[in-house]
Design a protein around this motif. Structure first.
Motif, short mmCIF file in Angstrom:
data_model
loop_
_atom_site.label_atom_id
_atom_site.label_comp_id
_atom_site.label_asym_id
_atom_site.label_seq_id
_atom_site.Cartn_x
_atom_site.Cartn_y
_atom_site.Cartn_z
N VAL A 194 0.84 -1.21 0.00
CA VAL A 194 0.00 0.00 0.00
C VAL A 194 0.87 1.25 0.00
CG1 VAL A 194 -1.87 -1.19 1.18
CG2 VAL A 194 -0.20 0.10 2.54
N ARG A 195 2.15 1.11 -0.39
CA ARG A 195 3.10 2.22 -0.32
C ARG A 195 3.70 2.55 -1.68
NH1 ARG A 195 2.85 0.08 4.60
NH2 ARG A 195 3.34 1.39 6.41
N LEU A 196 3.92 3.85 -1.87
CA LEU A 196 4.65 4.36 -3.03
C LEU A 196 5.92 5.04 -2.53
CD1 LEU A 196 1.47 5.81 -4.53
CD2 LEU A 196 3.01 4.55 -6.00
N TYR A 197 6.93 5.12 -3.41
CA TYR A 197 8.20 5.74 -3.05
C TYR A 197 8.62 6.69 -4.16
CZ TYR A 197 8.23 1.96 0.34
OH TYR A 197 7.89 1.10 1.36
N ASP A 198 9.03 7.91 -3.77
CA ASP A 198 9.40 8.90 -4.78
C ASP A 198 10.89 8.79 -5.12
OD1 ASP A 198 10.85 10.19 -2.77
OD2 ASP A 198 9.39 11.81 -2.52
N GLU A 199 11.36 9.74 -5.92
CA GLU A 199 12.74 9.70 -6.40
C GLU A 199 13.77 9.69 -5.27
OE1 GLU A 199 12.69 12.18 -10.52
OE2 GLU A 199 11.99 13.26 -8.74
#
Length: 430
Positions: free
Chosen positions: A30-35
């Motif tokens: 359920v997680r996103l990660y940015d640059e």
């Protein structure tokens, strides 16, 4: 919003973006990660698509199923397509309690357009009834079924004959006494087609297009008894009932299909997002027999380049396996609903005027048009994980959480805490 927009990119589809301008690189669960590697919890679930969260195994399994046939012309048949169509037809027919046929399309708006082609083949070109606050797409046709005038402002034609019924929210309806729909509201519905109150001709209507929950309209759940009265009366006028399940289908509201929440039996069902878990564009239109039979809706009535695309079909086949292997989905969503209700109910903030939870969707009403500010603040503190929330231009005083259905209790509580922190900052600002 567009400060860092590349010069080559149009901004027409960026209406819901809020600062900061985040570019995501990867996702899991359920997680996103940015640059930079910063973590964000997804309480929006790609606007309802990701029932299973960010599950890369779906992509891998689908690719393995089609390694020997990665593409196929749309005029060619495959055993995979036949299997997927049968599985979808069986699932929806069982829920409706009537046999039906399925046709495939590329996306939600295209699915609505095909549904209206089936309506036209059976009922001609009469008026189409929708609800104020409804949303059914932004294509040149579906924009005229959606409520917002913004969607129609850039469309190249005046559109079909649409009759918009009053916004089905008992809190704001002029007929409401505060205890649900009253006899005056029912009487108004019964006048449809018998006088000029809503401009419905006495010759009848072609269809009623409805959402079990008005998503873009502020996540309003219509009063079920009122909705059934509208459905029954539209049928008496000769109209077909088209249910837009693009957002609500596959247990988002607890039941497998949103129409089951209200106890109505549709003639046509349009489904999309949860069928592929957001992996690929796909929609299906189920029509009760004989509405889409070859005699009424013959070959050539519709065509889609990607209706036989093996990759899309393999993704649907894989996701349907997941649903088949989750017989307790409704009970588990009910538990998720209980956890959401408790976690959000513990928030103490004067900006909040109400919280309501339906299935895996939580609606938080605010004391003012603070939704976009709350969304921005929920991602702005670099010392905390970001929280991705939903909101719409039609309901600027509402923020919505509809996380993946597989979200853990711990993650739900963390989402509520991060929302509370953003609301506290809004309270200080106001």
């Amino acid at each position: 919003m567009t400060a860092s927009l590349p010069a080559e990119m149009a901004a027409g589809d960026l209406v819901y973006r809020t600062p900061p301008d985040v570019r995501f690189e990867r996702a899991e669960g359920v997680r996103l990660y940015d640059e930079s590697g910063r973590e964000y919890l997804d309480a929006e679930a790609a606007n309802g698509s990701l029932s299973w969260g960010y599950d890369s195994s779906i992509v891998r399994e689908a690719c393995l199923r089609t390694m020997s046939m990665p593409a196929l012309p749309s005029f060619c048949e495959s055993t995979l397509r036949v299997r997927v169509v049968r599985r979808l037809a069986e699932r929806i027919s069982a829920a409706v309690g009537a046999p039906g046929r399925v046709a495939l399309e590329l996306g939600g708006a295209q699915g609505i357009e095909m549904a209206m082609r089936i309506v036209a083949a059976n009922r001609g070109g009469g008026p189409i009834m929708t609800f104020q606050g409804g949303y059914h797409g932004r294509s040149p046709f579906t924009a005229h079924l959606s409520a917002s005038a913004r969607y129609r402002a850039v469309q190249p034609w005046s559109g079909p004959d649409v009759v918009r019924l009053p916004y089905p929210d008992c809190r704001t309806c002029s007929f409401s006494t505060g205890d649900g729909c009253n006899p005056a509201c029912a009487a108004a519905v019964e006048r449809l087609g018998h006088d000029d109150l809503f401009g419905v001709p006495r010759t009848g209507v072609a269809a009623l297009v409805l959402e079990p929950l008005l998503n873009v309209g502020g996540c309003v759940v219509p009063d079920s008894a009122h909705l059934r009265r509208v459905v029954d009366h539209v049928r008496s006028l000769g109209g077909l009932i088209v249910v837009d399940e693009i957002f609500t289908g596959m247990h988002r509201l607890g039941h497998e299909w949103g129409f089951q929440l209200h106890g109505i039996e549709p003639d046509i069902v349009v489904a999309s997002k949860a069928l592929t878990n957001g992996v690929t564009a796909f929609s299906c239109v189920w029509a009760r027999e004989p509405l889409a039979s070859p005699e009424i809706f013959p070959p050539g009535s519709h065509s889609s380049t990607f209706a036989g695309n093996p990759h899309s079909l393999a993704v649907v086949d894989t996701v349907l396996d997941r649903w088949q292997d989750w017989p307790e989905a409704r009970q588990d969503v009910a538990h998720l609903s209980t956890v959401l209700t408790k976690a959000l109910g513990e928030l103490r903030n004067d900006v909040i005027t109400g919280v309501s939870v339906t299935g895996a969707l939580a609606k938080v009403d605010l004391a003012g048009p603070y939704a976009s500010r709350v969304r921005a603040l929920a991602t702005s503190d670099p010392g905390l994980p970001g929280l991705l929330l939903a909101s719409t231009g039609m309901a600027p005083s509402t923020v919505i959480l509809h996380p993946p259905l597989v979200t853990s209790e711990e993650d739900l509580r963390q989402m509520a805490a991060l929302l509370g922190a953003a609301l506290d900052r809004v309270e200080c600002e106001t």
